[in-house]
Design an enzyme around this catalytic site. Structure first.
Site, PDB file in Angstrom:
ATOM      1  CG  LEU A  44      -2.004  -1.055   1.297  1.00  0.00           C
ATOM      2  CD1 LEU A  44      -2.699  -1.021   2.646  1.00  0.00           C
ATOM      3  CD2 LEU A  44      -3.012  -0.856   0.172  1.00  0.00           C
ATOM      4  N   GLY A  47       6.945   4.438   4.510  1.00  0.00           N
ATOM      5  CA  GLY A  47       7.404   5.643   5.194  1.00  0.00           C
ATOM      6  C   GLY A  47       8.837   5.413   5.639  1.00  0.00           C
ATOM      7  CG  PHE A  49       9.912   5.294  11.589  1.00  0.00           C
ATOM      8  CD1 PHE A  49      10.816   6.197  11.046  1.00  0.00           C
ATOM      9  CD2 PHE A  49       9.633   5.403  12.945  1.00  0.00           C
ATOM     10  CE1 PHE A  49      11.415   7.179  11.809  1.00  0.00           C
ATOM     11  CE2 PHE A  49      10.235   6.381  13.734  1.00  0.00           C
ATOM     12  CZ  PHE A  49      11.128   7.276  13.155  1.00  0.00           C
ATOM     13  CB  SER A  50       6.790   0.983   8.759  1.00  0.00           C
ATOM     14  OG  SER A  50       5.928   2.091   8.545  1.00  0.00           O
ATOM     15  CB  THR A  51       6.905  -1.455   3.831  1.00  0.00           C
ATOM     16  OG1 THR A  51       7.044  -2.709   4.519  1.00  0.00           O
ATOM     17  CG2 THR A  51       8.247  -1.001   3.296  1.00  0.00           C
ATOM     18  CB  VAL A  52       1.644   0.197   5.045  1.00  0.00           C
ATOM     19  CG1 VAL A  52       0.221  -0.238   5.400  1.00  0.00           C
ATOM     20  CG2 VAL A  52       2.212   1.042   6.179  1.00  0.00           C
ATOM     21  CE  LYS A  67       3.489   2.448  11.003  1.00  0.00           C
ATOM     22  NZ  LYS A  67       2.866   3.633  11.591  1.00  0.00           N
ATOM     23  CG  ASP A 170       3.235  14.684  12.102  1.00  0.00           C
ATOM     24  OD1 ASP A 170       3.264  15.836  11.602  1.00  0.00           O
ATOM     25  OD2 ASP A 170       3.753  13.704  11.543  1.00  0.00           O
TER      26      ASP A 170
END
Length: 422
Positions: A44, A47, A49-52, A67, A170
């Protein structure tokens, strides 16, 4: 990083070198997680910090957003913090699903070649408000739809602030997701997508190969654009022509997501918070902050939804910083900052003299919000007046004077008769 495709740009990949020890976990379609409960379907977004990934939950026969955090200690710690915040929201007496806040379904650890990754399972949501404004060519949405979206955001903020003492810190259009996708074809349920239950044959590392495919497709689009004389940004985007866009066909109910930077009001973890364009003046001046920073960001988002433009877009100039330009833009819109507020932050002396005047930007061009909406955005006098009456209290330089989310929900502008029920 939100739980849909909105955060990571489709054009800019996360980079090959990030798939290494301490980095991302390389996922393939059909990969299983949590002892086979979750099966990866397609990526999807991503970022820092991560993939989703879109995943299929074999226990509930539902689609979810998976995530997967990078495995280095810094990212693991950030994931633990987000899980703690999301778990506390979910443990509330009121079901948070009705409160316009993303739902944490599950969390677990997954060991791969690059280390141990903390994983979060969240409800599958649609496109971000940023993508919605882009879908309408940054021209702004009808005010009745802006109202519907604002109500959802405020319900979410009221739930976080009043019931859980959590500051999001944020809030921005990327971190608010529609409950469903703009394009029904991208929704796995509405499109009739059959879940992948096992890894397709010959499926190599899709986390990395998708980056190669995107680059090849981009080159192909550019080649076609050169031949046809059409813009690269139009070809192959799947964007509907301008006249085919009907806001009434889109479900604008939405939820607040991404609690990686959130904190409890009595347990703050950072001094510098908020994405630049949505940052409150007290954060720039380091004068302390509370729930009212989210309300400032909310006002910036509401303006952006209605006009298609960001309210403040500061830049570095000759002899002055981005921070000072940001403060100048605020004062050009809202009037001079009261001296007491301008001079009492830890960083006040960097920008203001003892009289409360900016040190390096002396000539301000005042353009009040009401006039800006009429002159630049062609609002009717009545619409501009009513919208300004709603936004301006939220943009008060004195944080304690800003209305709460609960108070905003009672505002006459949100309850106008022409507001379409969401």
């Amino acid at each position: 990083m939100s739980c849909s495709s909105s955060s990571g740009s489709e054009e800019d990949g996360e980079g090959f070198d990030s798939y290494r020890k301490g980095g991302y976990h390389a996922v393939r379609v059909g990969d299983q997680f949590a002892g086979g409960r979750y099966i990866a379907q397609r990526k999807l977004g991503w970022g820092h910090f991560s993939t989703v990934w879109l995943a299929y939950d074999t226990n509930t026969s539902a689609y979810v957003a998976l995530k997967i955090q990078k495995s280095a200690a810094l990212f693991v710690q950030a994931a633990r913090h987000e899980i703690e915040i999301l778990s506390s929201i979910a443990d509330g007496t009121t079901p948070s699903n009705s409160k316009c806040v993303a739902q944490l379904i599950d969390h677990f650890k997954h060991t791969g070649p690059n280390g141990q990754h903390l994983c979060m399972v969240l409800e599958f949501l649609g496109d971000s408000l940023l993508r919605l404004t882009k879908h309408f060519h940054y021209e702004g949405l009808p005010l009745n739809r802006v109202r519907d979206i604002c109500k959802c955001i405020l319900i979410g903020l009221d739930y976080l602030h009043r019931e859980h003492c959590i500051i999001h810190t944020d809030l921005k259009p990327e971190n608010i997701l529609l409950v469903s996708t703009i394009d029904p074809a991208k929704d796995p349920v509405r499109s009739g997508h059959t879940p992948v239950l096992e890894r397709p044959e010959g499926n190599i590392n899709s986390g990395v190969t998708s980056l190669i495919e995107k680059r090849l497709k981009r080159r192909a689009r550019r080649a076609v654009a050169k031949i046809s004389g059409r813009s690269d940004s139009i070809i192959g985007t799947g964007e509907a022509p301008k006249s085919d866009r009907n806001i009434d066909a889109i479900d604008v109910r939405c939820k607040i997501v991404d609690f990686g930077n959130a904190c409890w009001a009595d347990k703050k973890i950072a001094v510098e918070i908020q994405t630049r364009q949505y940052r409150a003046p007290e954060v720039i001046l380091q004068a302390g902050y509370s729930f009212s920073v989210d309300m400032w960001s909310f006002a910036c988002i509401a303006f952006e939804l209605a006009t298609g433009d960001m309210l403040f877009t500061p830049k570095v100039g000759e002899g002055f910083s981005e921070d000072e330009d940001h403060l100048a833009l605020m004062m050009e819109l809202l009037g001079k900052m009261p001296r007491k507020i301008a001079t009492t932050g830890a960083k006040s002396k960097d920008f203001f003299d003892r009289h409360g005047d900016l040190k390096r930007i002396r000539r301000l061009k005042f353009w009040p919000l009401n006039k800006l909406l009429v002159d630049r955005y062609k609002f009717s006098g009545n619409d501009a007046h009513e919208f300004s009456e709603f936004l301006l209290p939220l943009l008060d330089f004195a944080p304690e004077k800003r209305p709460t989310a609960q108070q905003c929900l009672q505002h006459p502008w949100l309850n106008c008769k022409d507001s379409t029920p969401s």
